[in-house]
Scaffold this motif. Structure first.
Motif, PDB file in Angstrom:
ATOM      1  N   ARG A 159      23.173 -25.712  -3.058  1.00  0.00           N
ATOM      2  CA  ARG A 159      23.468 -25.678  -1.560  1.00  0.00           C
ATOM      3  C   ARG A 159      22.912 -26.969  -1.131  1.00  0.00           C
ATOM      4  O   ARG A 159      23.554 -27.477  -0.075  1.00  0.00           O
ATOM      5  N   ALA A 160      21.636 -27.282  -1.415  1.00  0.00           N
ATOM      6  CA  ALA A 160      20.957 -28.566  -0.740  1.00  0.00           C
ATOM      7  C   ALA A 160      21.848 -29.831  -0.599  1.00  0.00           C
ATOM      8  O   ALA A 160      21.785 -30.771   0.302  1.00  0.00           O
ATOM      9  N   ALA A 161      22.305 -30.166  -1.941  1.00  0.00           N
ATOM     10  CA  ALA A 161      23.036 -31.108  -1.989  1.00  0.00           C
ATOM     11  C   ALA A 161      24.385 -31.017  -1.016  1.00  0.00           C
ATOM     12  O   ALA A 161      24.759 -32.256  -0.512  1.00  0.00           O
ATOM     13  N   LEU A 162      25.046 -29.885  -1.084  1.00  0.00           N
ATOM     14  CA  LEU A 162      26.105 -30.018  -0.114  1.00  0.00           C
ATOM     15  C   LEU A 162      25.683 -30.059   1.207  1.00  0.00           C
ATOM     16  O   LEU A 162      26.118 -31.183   2.262  1.00  0.00           O
ATOM     17  N   GLU A 163      24.717 -29.642   1.565  1.00  0.00           N
ATOM     18  CA  GLU A 163      23.986 -30.050   3.176  1.00  0.00           C
ATOM     19  C   GLU A 163      23.532 -31.130   3.387  1.00  0.00           C
ATOM     20  O   GLU A 163      23.883 -31.768   4.556  1.00  0.00           O
ATOM     21  N   ASP A 164      22.993 -31.821   2.303  1.00  0.00           N
ATOM     22  CA  ASP A 164      22.769 -33.256   2.409  1.00  0.00           C
ATOM     23  C   ASP A 164      23.641 -34.367   2.451  1.00  0.00           C
ATOM     24  O   ASP A 164      23.590 -34.978   3.378  1.00  0.00           O
ATOM     25  N   THR A 165      24.999 -33.955   1.862  1.00  0.00           N
ATOM     26  CA  THR A 165      25.909 -34.797   2.231  1.00  0.00           C
ATOM     27  C   THR A 165      26.466 -34.711   3.476  1.00  0.00           C
ATOM     28  O   THR A 165      26.894 -35.885   4.079  1.00  0.00           O
ATOM     29  N   VAL A 166      26.736 -33.611   3.953  1.00  0.00           N
ATOM     30  CA  VAL A 166      26.900 -33.491   5.435  1.00  0.00           C
ATOM     31  C   VAL A 166      25.978 -34.145   6.622  1.00  0.00           C
ATOM     32  O   VAL A 166      26.576 -34.875   7.392  1.00  0.00           O
ATOM     33  N   ARG A 167      24.755 -34.075   6.110  1.00  0.00           N
ATOM     34  CA  ARG A 167      23.782 -34.726   7.350  1.00  0.00           C
ATOM     35  C   ARG A 167      24.015 -36.161   6.952  1.00  0.00           C
ATOM     36  O   ARG A 167      23.765 -36.954   8.053  1.00  0.00           O
ATOM     37  N   ALA A 168      24.072 -36.546   5.697  1.00  0.00           N
ATOM     38  CA  ALA A 168      24.224 -37.918   5.375  1.00  0.00           C
ATOM     39  C   ALA A 168      25.332 -38.694   6.324  1.00  0.00           C
ATOM     40  O   ALA A 168      25.294 -39.962   6.672  1.00  0.00           O
ATOM     41  N   LEU A 169      26.403 -37.848   6.663  1.00  0.00           N
ATOM     42  CA  LEU A 169      27.458 -38.572   7.412  1.00  0.00           C
ATOM     43  C   LEU A 169      27.264 -38.637   8.916  1.00  0.00           C
ATOM     44  O   LEU A 169      28.139 -38.962   9.755  1.00  0.00           O
ATOM     45  N   GLY A 170      26.123 -38.018   9.334  1.00  0.00           N
ATOM     46  CA  GLY A 170      25.709 -38.102  10.601  1.00  0.00           C
ATOM     47  C   GLY A 170      26.004 -36.494  11.374  1.00  0.00           C
ATOM     48  O   GLY A 170      25.935 -36.769  12.608  1.00  0.00           O
ATOM     49  N   TYR A 171      26.171 -35.647  10.746  1.00  0.00           N
ATOM     50  CA  TYR A 171      26.444 -34.309  11.331  1.00  0.00           C
ATOM     51  C   TYR A 171      25.266 -33.596  11.195  1.00  0.00           C
ATOM     52  O   TYR A 171      24.815 -33.549   9.932  1.00  0.00           O
ATOM     53  N   GLY A 172      24.966 -32.420  11.998  1.00  0.00           N
ATOM     54  CA  GLY A 172      24.011 -31.378  11.862  1.00  0.00           C
ATOM     55  C   GLY A 172      24.580 -30.370  10.876  1.00  0.00           C
ATOM     56  O   GLY A 172      25.937 -29.869  11.258  1.00  0.00           O
ATOM     57  N   VAL A 173      23.810 -29.861  10.229  1.00  0.00           N
ATOM     58  CA  VAL A 173      24.540 -28.457   9.219  1.00  0.00           C
ATOM     59  C   VAL A 173      23.396 -27.455   9.626  1.00  0.00           C
ATOM     60  O   VAL A 173      22.457 -27.486   9.038  1.00  0.00           O
ATOM     61  N   GLU A 174      23.911 -26.279   9.814  1.00  0.00           N
ATOM     62  CA  GLU A 174      22.875 -25.127   9.699  1.00  0.00           C
ATOM     63  C   GLU A 174      23.780 -23.869   9.269  1.00  0.00           C
ATOM     64  O   GLU A 174      24.999 -23.622   9.738  1.00  0.00           O
ATOM     65  N   PRO A 175      23.258 -22.861   8.190  1.00  0.00           N
ATOM     66  CA  PRO A 175      23.923 -21.891   7.549  1.00  0.00           C
ATOM     67  C   PRO A 175      24.349 -20.843   8.917  1.00  0.00           C
ATOM     68  O   PRO A 175      23.136 -20.564   9.426  1.00  0.00           O
ATOM     69  N   ILE A 176      25.228 -20.197   8.962  1.00  0.00           N
ATOM     70  CA  ILE A 176      25.543 -19.057   9.928  1.00  0.00           C
ATOM     71  C   ILE A 176      25.043 -18.018   9.316  1.00  0.00           C
ATOM     72  O   ILE A 176      24.390 -17.087  10.143  1.00  0.00           O
ATOM     73  N   GLY A 177      25.168 -17.669   8.048  1.00  0.00           N
ATOM     74  CA  GLY A 177      24.681 -16.360   7.482  1.00  0.00           C
ATOM     75  C   GLY A 177      25.659 -15.825   6.354  1.00  0.00           C
ATOM     76  O   GLY A 177      26.543 -16.300   6.236  1.00  0.00           O
ATOM     77  N   ASP A 178      25.471 -14.579   5.931  1.00  0.00           N
ATOM     78  CA  ASP A 178      26.238 -13.700   5.400  1.00  0.00           C
ATOM     79  C   ASP A 178      27.464 -13.626   5.694  1.00  0.00           C
ATOM     80  O   ASP A 178      27.826 -13.512   6.685  1.00  0.00           O
ATOM     81  N   LEU A 179      28.469 -14.069   4.908  1.00  0.00           N
ATOM     82  CA  LEU A 179      29.836 -13.724   5.154  1.00  0.00           C
ATOM     83  C   LEU A 179      30.496 -12.353   5.126  1.00  0.00           C
ATOM     84  O   LEU A 179      30.520 -11.564   4.275  1.00  0.00           O
ATOM     85  N   ARG A 180      30.774 -12.094   6.314  1.00  0.00           N
ATOM     86  CA  ARG A 180      31.375 -10.659   6.466  1.00  0.00           C
ATOM     87  C   ARG A 180      32.940 -10.750   6.657  1.00  0.00           C
ATOM     88  O   ARG A 180      33.097 -11.586   7.675  1.00  0.00           O
ATOM     89  N   VAL A 181      33.681 -10.177   6.040  1.00  0.00           N
ATOM     90  CA  VAL A 181      35.143 -10.354   6.164  1.00  0.00           C
ATOM     91  C   VAL A 181      35.760  -9.369   7.194  1.00  0.00           C
ATOM     92  O   VAL A 181      35.627  -8.218   7.270  1.00  0.00           O
ATOM     93  N   VAL A 182      36.327  -9.935   8.323  1.00  0.00           N
ATOM     94  CA  VAL A 182      36.899  -9.176   8.984  1.00  0.00           C
ATOM     95  C   VAL A 182      38.489  -8.926   8.509  1.00  0.00           C
ATOM     96  O   VAL A 182      39.241  -9.714   8.055  1.00  0.00           O
ATOM     97  N   PRO A 183      38.814  -7.675   8.608  1.00  0.00           N
ATOM     98  CA  PRO A 183      40.044  -6.982   7.871  1.00  0.00           C
ATOM     99  C   PRO A 183      41.390  -7.831   8.424  1.00  0.00           C
ATOM    100  O   PRO A 183      41.442  -8.174   9.877  1.00  0.00           O
ATOM    101  N   GLY A 184      42.134  -8.471   7.477  1.00  0.00           N
ATOM    102  CA  GLY A 184      43.292  -9.160   7.708  1.00  0.00           C
ATOM    103  C   GLY A 184      43.246 -10.545   8.231  1.00  0.00           C
ATOM    104  O   GLY A 184      43.912 -11.192   8.580  1.00  0.00           O
TER     105      GLY A 184
END
Length: 722
Positions: free
Chosen positions: A57-82
């Motif tokens: 995950r850190a590599a993915l996050e570092d790629t986004v930061r290197a492009l000049g954007y902030g990146v912050e995990p939102i949390g566990d993905l809960r599925v909304v029906p439909g």
């Protein structure tokens, strides 16, 4: 079987335009193990599946930061029906512009540029050296990003074009203009972010309507708890004046609720035992005890916010075309810039410095940001404006299609009418009214059809006991059947009765005709294959239905009612509302009718979302009535959450306004570039004017799109239901 990679969800700070999405998307797709990538610049969210055995995950996050954007995990993905996404409401506040990285860089460059002008005025001998710090800082910030983007698959980014132009200006000694170029570029990026934040704030404000706490009833006492922890089945107290904290059903108490945040309906709705209530609505003068039916992540406002964000992220046909166009346009601009620099000096002996300068200006003018943003900015604003009025549009393609509609087909029961028919006449052909009503109620027991509910309600009102019935079945559009007391009893249309009985007695047919001429729906009760009596029902048109139909006529849109009811009843309703009628239609007949209308011109179908699914899907645009129900949120291309027929005309107006806004944006973006192209080749345009042509156009296009958010509500929307 290969295990599916886990779904991750991130907040991407600074992702404010479609170009940003393209840069991040291109870079992430090159990372091994990345799949099912979904980016939304309106909500600034990234949803991605990552095989962490291949990439951390850190590599993915570092790629986004290197492009000049902030990146912050939102949390566990809960599925909304439909829906595809996770929690539909993450309403992180928009930071002040000067607290953002873009804001700080812009302020620093501005100070250096101002210092350069002051220093050059005080020490003329310093000259162009006074502007070097600002130009070099901008080149370091944006040039580094341009190189990273090129390495990650986006060589023709605006950062690359701007960096090449700035470096070229420094090479030919135009340091003052180089510093102004980087300043204007930084200001343009900053203003893009501010405008995008304004567009997001309307939807975030909707999510913020849900209160943070609720009064949970435990025994005889109520204690305050976070609304986010409420679970279905729990009982909460809603005091007068409080906002409802969760979707639920009233168990005790009477009051009125202001549901305008959800449905756009300004008139309070009466609530009593059994009534549904929605999170975010405002309780009136009476205390209510509400049984929670949905969690915070799944309440109606959360679902609306999520569906609006998904809709804004979807690309309309116009947006896809412009993206394809810009993909070819940018390389063509680079080629034209190179030819401008090289051909005049090489072929005609022109001065190198002058034509390099003009080529650099052309490079800046050619940036496609305003053009790429012209469509998605308008579509996003249009969808957000609709949501504020209780009109849910499920994507840019649907919003575009609604404006092209020239015919609107309506279902009758539950759409043009209130969907609450009542029995007006009971005409037994033998026996008593109670016997006739008892047979019909036994067959219809358990059905959710409006006519069935009317029969059951009348039986309950008259205290007619429900007789046991077996082998219930429905013949869609024809009849309901069951075995009652050993006999086959059917409740169906006169046409079905005529087919079953080999024709109807003339006096019976005359009675049916008289009732239908009065605008009533007639059903026959057959017992053992013989008529046992008639039941007549009437469903009154919705308040404001006639105004809604008239509003469509004013827009040049034809209207037609498609109903399974008899022709005389249908025509009586049609005369009252002022629209054409196609009656006695079975479900398959409605599909054929929609196909016939589509062959002539674009058609929308408006239905209650319960039994009109096939017709809604078959139309160019399906619009569901539903008052915030699951069916309205999940069915069709659009939904009228407030059940107001004037919403159909409002949708068409808003769609047409959005398409006009897109045309204005495209014309402005291309027209401005055409003007500056001529002035650049003629040697009139400076570099700072060239970058202003791009960043200024981008900001103006965005602000023009935001005008849709402030478009006033139509008068009939506010008055209907009053």
């Amino acid at each position: 079987m290969q295990e599916q990679a886990p779904a991750l969800r991130y907040r991407i700070a600074g992702m404010d335009c479609p170009s940003c999405v393209g840069k991040v998307e291109t870079a992430l797709r090159r990372i091994p193990g990345v799949g099912n990538l979904a980016l939304n610049y309106h909500s600034q969210t990234l949803r991605v599946e990552l095989d962490e055995a291949t990439t951390r995950r850190a590599a993915l996050e570092d790629t986004v930061r290197a492009l000049g954007y902030g990146v912050e995990p939102i949390g566990d993905l809960r599925v909304v029906p439909g829906a595809e996404g996770g929690p539909a409401m993450e309403s992180a506040p928009e930071p002040s512009w000067w607290r953002t990285p873009k804001g700080r860089v812009t302020l620093l460059i501005a100070l250096l540029v101002a210092g350069g002008y002051a220093l050059s005025a005080l020490l003329p001998d310093v000259g162009h050296l006074a502007f070097l710090p600002a130009a070099l800082l901008g080149l370091a910030v944006f040039g580094r990003r341009a190189v990273l983007l090129a390495r990650m698959g986006s060589p023709f980014s605006i950062e690359m074009l701007m960096s090449v132009a700035t470096a070229g200006a420094l090479v030919i000694g135009e340091t003052a203009e180089a510093s102004v170029v980087v300043l204007l570029f930084a200001v343009g990026e900053l203003l893009e972010g501010v405008a995008a934040g304004t567009a997001r704030s309307g939807i975030k404000a909707l999510g913020a309507l849900v209160p943070r706490t609720a009064l949970l009833i435990e025994g005889e006492a109520a204690r305050e708890v976070p609304a986010a922890v409420l679970e279905p089945g729990q009982l909460v107290l809603v005091r007068p004046g409080d906002r409802v904290a969760a979707d639920g059903t009233v168990e005790e108490g009477e009051s009125e609720a202001d549901e305008s945040p959800i449905t756009g309906e300004s008139v309070p709705v009466a609530k009593g035992a059994g009534s549904p209530v929605y999170a975010g609505s405002i309780n009136g003068g009476g205390a209510l005890r509400v049984r929670v039916t949905r969690t915070a992540e799944d309440n109606t406002i959360a679902r609306i916010v999520h569906l609006v964000e998904e809709a804004q992220a979807s690309k309309s046909p116009t947006a896809r075309f412009i993206e394809r166009f810009s993909a070819r346009y940018t390389p063509a601009v680079i080629l034209a810039s190179a030819l401008t620099m090289l051909v005049p000096p090489l072929a005609f002996g022109a001065e190198w410095r002058e034509w390099i300068y003009r080529g650099l200006a052309l490079l800046l003018i050619g940036c496609p940001c305003a053009l790429v943003l012209s469509t998605p900015a308008a579509v996003a604003s249009g969808i957000a404006a609709a949501a504020r009025r209780g009109l849910l549009v499920k994507g840019g393609a649907a919003l575009e299609a609604i404006g092209r509609v020239r015919t609107v087909a309506f279902d009758k029961t539950g759409t043009l009418t209130a969907g609450r028919p009542q029995i007006t006449d009971l005409l037994p052909l033998g026996g008593t009214e109670r016997t006739l009503l008892g047979l019909a109620a036994a067959v219809e027991n358990g059905s959710s059809h409006p006519l069935a509910r009317a029969i059951l309600d009348r039986a309950a009102l008259d205290a007619v006991p429900l007789r046991p019935a077996r082998d219930r079945r429905a013949l869609p559009g024809r009849a309901a059947q069951a075995s009652v007391g050993g006999r086959l009893v059917e409740v169906g249309s006169p046409r079905h009765a005529a087919e079953r009985c080999g024709g109807l007695d003339p006096s019976l047919a005359e009675s049916i005709g008289a009732l239908e001429e009065a605008g009533k729906t007639v059903v026959l009760v057959l017992a053992g294959g013989e008529p046992a009596g008639l039941i007549a029902l009437r469903d009154e048109p919705r308040p404001g239905a006639a105004r809604g139909i008239a509003a469509l006529r004013d827009l040049g849109v034809e209207t037609v009612m498609l109903t399974g009811d008899n022709r005389r009843t249908g025509e009586a309703v049609g005369r009252a509302l002022g629209l054409a009628v196609m009656a006695e239609l079975l479900p398959e007949d409605k599909l054929r009718a929609i196909a016939g209308l589509k062959a002539e011109k674009p058609v929308a179908m408006v239905g209650d979302g319960i039994n009109d699914g096939p017709a809604l899907a078959a139309a160019d645009v399906g619009i569901a009535m539903g008052g915030g129900t699951d069916v309205a949120l999940e069915t069709a291309d659009a939904a009228l959450l407030g059940n107001r027929l004037s919403g159909v005309a409002a949708l068409i107006r808003l769609s047409r306004a959005t398409m006009a806004n897109i045309r204005q944006n495209v014309a402005f973006a291309l027209g401005l570039k055409a003007v500056f192209l001529v002035t650049t080749i003629a040697g009139v345009t400076d570099l700072w004017l060239a970058i202003l042509a791009d960043t200024g156009a981008t900001v103006i296009v965005t602000l023009n799109a935001l005008r849709l958010l402030n478009q006033p509500a139509e008068p009939d929307l506010a008055e209907e239901g009053a």
